[in-house]
Design a protein around this motif. Structure first.
Motif, PDB file in Angstrom:
ATOM      1  N   VAL A 148      -8.166   2.827   3.849  1.00 61.59           N
ATOM      2  CA  VAL A 148      -7.628   1.537   3.430  1.00 61.59           C
ATOM      3  C   VAL A 148      -6.994   0.797   4.616  1.00 61.59           C
ATOM      4  CG1 VAL A 148      -6.076   0.355   1.841  1.00 61.59           C
ATOM      5  CG2 VAL A 148      -7.245   2.438   1.104  1.00 61.59           C
ATOM      6  N   PHE A 149      -6.295   1.529   5.491  1.00 65.43           N
ATOM      7  CA  PHE A 149      -5.765   0.911   6.706  1.00 65.43           C
ATOM      8  C   PHE A 149      -6.885   0.176   7.455  1.00 65.43           C
ATOM      9  CE2 PHE A 149      -2.186   4.256   7.362  1.00 65.43           C
ATOM     10  CZ  PHE A 149      -1.299   3.474   6.639  1.00 65.43           C
ATOM     11  N   ALA A 150      -8.005   0.859   7.630  1.00 66.34           N
ATOM     12  CA  ALA A 150      -9.129   0.266   8.375  1.00 66.34           C
ATOM     13  C   ALA A 150      -9.602  -1.018   7.716  1.00 66.34           C
ATOM     14  CB  ALA A 150     -10.280   1.276   8.474  1.00 66.34           C
ATOM     15  N   THR A 151      -9.626  -1.034   6.400  1.00 70.50           N
ATOM     16  CA  THR A 151     -10.057  -2.227   5.676  1.00 70.50           C
ATOM     17  C   THR A 151      -9.083  -3.378   5.889  1.00 70.50           C
ATOM     18  OG1 THR A 151     -10.979  -0.753   3.978  1.00 70.50           O
ATOM     19  CG2 THR A 151     -10.849  -3.092   3.450  1.00 70.50           C
ATOM     20  N   PHE A 152      -7.800  -3.096   5.795  1.00 72.18           N
ATOM     21  CA  PHE A 152      -6.791  -4.125   6.053  1.00 72.18           C
ATOM     22  C   PHE A 152      -6.954  -4.698   7.460  1.00 72.18           C
ATOM     23  CE2 PHE A 152      -3.995  -2.366   2.574  1.00 72.18           C
ATOM     24  CZ  PHE A 152      -3.810  -3.567   1.905  1.00 72.18           C
ATOM     25  N   PHE A 153      -7.084  -3.827   8.439  1.00 67.65           N
ATOM     26  CA  PHE A 153      -7.139  -4.284   9.826  1.00 67.65           C
ATOM     27  C   PHE A 153      -8.436  -5.041  10.125  1.00 67.65           C
ATOM     28  CE2 PHE A 153      -4.181  -0.533  10.870  1.00 67.65           C
ATOM     29  CZ  PHE A 153      -3.060  -1.337  10.697  1.00 67.65           C
ATOM     30  N   GLU A 154      -9.544  -4.594   9.547  1.00 67.35           N
ATOM     31  CA  GLU A 154     -10.816  -5.303   9.765  1.00 67.35           C
ATOM     32  C   GLU A 154     -10.725  -6.735   9.244  1.00 67.35           C
ATOM     33  OE1 GLU A 154     -13.419  -4.720  11.423  1.00 67.35           O
ATOM     34  OE2 GLU A 154     -13.654  -2.555  11.658  1.00 67.35           O
ATOM     35  N   ASP A 213      -2.294  -9.123   6.125  1.00 68.74           N
ATOM     36  CA  ASP A 213      -0.910  -8.657   6.217  1.00 68.74           C
ATOM     37  C   ASP A 213      -0.582  -7.806   4.994  1.00 68.74           C
ATOM     38  OD1 ASP A 213      -0.446  -9.993   8.621  1.00 68.74           O
ATOM     39  OD2 ASP A 213       0.161 -11.834   7.604  1.00 68.74           O
ATOM     40  N   PHE A 214       0.057  -6.672   5.216  1.00 65.33           N
ATOM     41  CA  PHE A 214       0.420  -5.802   4.098  1.00 65.33           C
ATOM     42  C   PHE A 214       1.655  -4.999   4.465  1.00 65.33           C
ATOM     43  CE2 PHE A 214      -2.032  -3.143   6.883  1.00 65.33           C
ATOM     44  CZ  PHE A 214      -1.585  -1.847   6.703  1.00 65.33           C
ATOM     45  N   LEU A 272       0.850  -1.183   0.000  1.00 63.45           N
ATOM     46  CA  LEU A 272       0.000   0.000   0.000  1.00 63.45           C
ATOM     47  C   LEU A 272       0.888   1.236   0.000  1.00 63.45           C
ATOM     48  CD1 LEU A 272      -2.798   1.320   0.221  1.00 63.45           C
ATOM     49  CD2 LEU A 272      -2.502   1.288   2.718  1.00 63.45           C
ATOM     50  N   TYR A 273       0.774   2.016  -1.063  1.00 64.66           N
ATOM     51  CA  TYR A 273       1.483   3.288  -1.170  1.00 64.66           C
ATOM     52  C   TYR A 273       0.519   4.389  -0.735  1.00 64.66           C
ATOM     53  CZ  TYR A 273       4.809   0.781  -4.181  1.00 64.66           C
ATOM     54  OH  TYR A 273       5.733  -0.106  -4.680  1.00 64.66           O
TER      55      TYR A 273
END
Length: 221
Positions: free
Chosen positions: A25-31, A35-36, A13-14
């Motif tokens: 987008v952070f929130a989507t990854f964490f929900e 791993d990113f 993720l840039y």
């Protein structure tokens, strides 16, 4: 329901830590507990110039999967992709039913076209101020808040049946609002939400989510 397929390889993720779009987008990854790797473009933008020049409109954030060379730009597009690709039983933030999912999509569109422009305007004025007299600035804020209040009246009506915007569970329709809510709740504009009991209850339900707490910890560190 399992994800559509397993995507292996690095997920990149840039973006920028101080960007509401990247926070979404952070929130989507964490929900989804994905791993990113995060590349903060603000630190050394010149290191990523060649890559970013390939992105339409040069828009951040940008999501890249090294396997298959998938590149997605636009925070809401990335949010939608991840939520479809990585949905798991008991933690679906979308609906399989097209009838229900179109409601989710409608409220994502509402956030994008109605809520976000007004919220962003207020947040920018709060952060940066304007080349105006104090009286002019206050008048501009009051006018923007008046328009936002009309939008929140629509939300208040939508929330009369369920605790969430698109049915009886937390979905991407709710998630997409979190970055703007994070800033607005620190401003005098917060009163517009508190004056509407269903909207206030909705905020109280979605903002303490553990995934969002991780996002806040990242941007405030």
């Amino acid at each position: 329901m399992a994800g559509l397929e397993v995507v292996s390889g690095r997920k990149l993720l840039y973006g920028s830590l101080d960007s509401k779009e990247t926070m979404r987008v952070f929130a989507t990854f964490f929900e989804h507990e994905i791993d990113f790797e995060f590349i903060n473009v603000n630190i050394k933008p010149e290191d990523h110039r060649d890559f970013l020049s390939q992105i339409p409109f040069g828009e951040l954030p940008v999501y890249k999967e090294e396997e298959g060379d998938l590149i997605v730009f636009g925070s809401r597009a990335i949010m939608r992709y991840l939520s479809h690709m990585y949905m798991t039983t008991g933690k679906e933030f979308i609906y399989v039913s097209p009838r229900m999912q179109v409601i989710v999509s409608s409220w994502i569109e509402s956030e994008d076209h109605w809520f976000d422009p007004l919220a962003s305007k207020l947040i920018e004025k709060s952060k940066n101020g304007l080349a105006q007299t104090e009286e002019e600035a206050e008048a501009a804020v009051a006018e923007t808040e008046k328009e936002l209040a009309k939008i929140l009246d629509v939300y208040e009506d939508q929330l009369k049946v369920n605790d969430y915007l698109a049915g009886d569970k937390f979905t991407t329709a709710d998630l997409t609002h979190l970055p703007n809510l994070y800033y607005l709740m620190k401003m005098k504009t917060k009163r517009l939400f508190e004056e509407r009991p269903r909207v206030a209850a909705w905020c109280a339900v979605i903002m303490p989510r553990p995934a969002w707490a991780k996002v806040v910890a990242m941007v405030e560190t």
